[in-house]
Design a protein around this motif. Structure first.
Motif, PDB file in Angstrom:
ATOM      1  N   SER A  45     -24.158 -37.850  -1.252  1.00  0.00           N
ATOM      2  CA  SER A  45     -25.352 -37.787  -0.419  1.00  0.00           C
ATOM      3  C   SER A  45     -25.465 -39.020   0.472  1.00  0.00           C
ATOM      4  N   SER A  46     -25.179 -40.177  -0.087  1.00  0.00           N
ATOM      5  CA  SER A  46     -25.254 -41.416   0.693  1.00  0.00           C
ATOM      6  C   SER A  46     -24.193 -41.455   1.785  1.00  0.00           C
ATOM      7  N   VAL A  47     -22.994 -41.003   1.474  1.00  0.00           N
ATOM      8  CA  VAL A  47     -21.933 -40.958   2.486  1.00  0.00           C
ATOM      9  C   VAL A  47     -22.337 -40.006   3.613  1.00  0.00           C
ATOM     10  N   PHE A  77     -33.827 -51.417   9.606  1.00  0.00           N
ATOM     11  CA  PHE A  77     -34.667 -50.854   8.541  1.00  0.00           C
ATOM     12  C   PHE A  77     -34.136 -49.511   8.058  1.00  0.00           C
ATOM     13  N   LEU A  78     -33.634 -48.692   8.968  1.00  0.00           N
ATOM     14  CA  LEU A  78     -33.078 -47.390   8.580  1.00  0.00           C
ATOM     15  C   LEU A  78     -31.898 -47.574   7.635  1.00  0.00           C
ATOM     16  N   TYR A  79     -30.967 -48.451   8.001  1.00  0.00           N
ATOM     17  CA  TYR A  79     -29.779 -48.634   7.159  1.00  0.00           C
ATOM     18  C   TYR A  79     -30.099 -49.397   5.872  1.00  0.00           C
ATOM     19  N   MET A  80     -31.081 -50.279   5.920  1.00  0.00           N
ATOM     20  CA  MET A  80     -31.525 -50.919   4.668  1.00  0.00           C
ATOM     21  C   MET A  80     -32.125 -49.867   3.739  1.00  0.00           C
ATOM     22  N   LEU A  84     -30.798 -49.014   0.042  1.00  0.00           N
ATOM     23  CA  LEU A  84     -31.725 -49.083  -1.087  1.00  0.00           C
ATOM     24  C   LEU A  84     -31.762 -47.756  -1.840  1.00  0.00           C
ATOM     25  N   ARG A  85     -31.767 -46.642  -1.105  1.00  0.00           N
ATOM     26  CA  ARG A  85     -31.743 -45.325  -1.766  1.00  0.00           C
ATOM     27  C   ARG A  85     -30.473 -45.147  -2.585  1.00  0.00           C
ATOM     28  N   LEU A  86     -29.354 -45.639  -2.069  1.00  0.00           N
ATOM     29  CA  LEU A  86     -28.097 -45.564  -2.814  1.00  0.00           C
ATOM     30  C   LEU A  86     -28.176 -46.372  -4.101  1.00  0.00           C
TER      31      LEU A  86
END
Length: 136
Positions: A45-47, A77-80, A84-86
């Motif tokens: 999902s993260s990939v 902020f989007l990529y952080m 963080l979700r990962l």
């Protein structure tokens, strides 16, 4: 080699130690397999989130147009958020692996509870998506 022998070898490979009790070894093996599958799904999902550059750019542009903020700041902020979700998503399988390795019922309960909470949230998200598309 019997099935229990295979489970014992699998436990030794995945966890790095043997399970002491024969009656709990199959449960620990199942917990490890579910933890591994949870980690694979989280990573996949993260990939997918990271690789969807067009969607990420659209999100950044829309947010910049709406708020007037700098696109670089919004992108950061989007990529952080994705990172963080990962990391938070990978905490769930870690609880499962540690529960299997240490035979800890509290970690196993944490793994089951957090997995269940994620499942409920996913179903709410799917239902929300379905109901929002029905109204259009």
């Amino acid at each position: 080699m019997s099935t229990e022998g295979v489970d014992y070898v699998r436990a030794s490979i995945f966890v790095g130690g043997a399970f002491d009790k024969d009656e709990t070894r199959p449960i620990a093996n199942k917990l490890m397999v579910f933890s591994f599958l949870t980690a694979v799904v989280t990573l996949a999902s993260s990939v997918a989130d990271f690789s969807n550059v067009d969607l990420n750019n659209e999100i950044i542009d829309a947010q910049a147009n709406f708020t007037g903020e700098d696109e670089g700041k919004i992108a950061a902020f989007l990529y952080m958020n994705l990172i963080l979700r990962l990391l938070v998503g990978l905490m769930i399988p870690v609880f499962g692996f540690c529960a299997a390795k240490k035979s800890d019922a509290q970690l196993a309960a944490s793994f089951c509870g957090m997995s269940s909470a994620c499942t409920v949230c996913t179903w709410f998200g799917i239902a929300s998506l379905l109901f929002s598309s029905v109204g259009d």
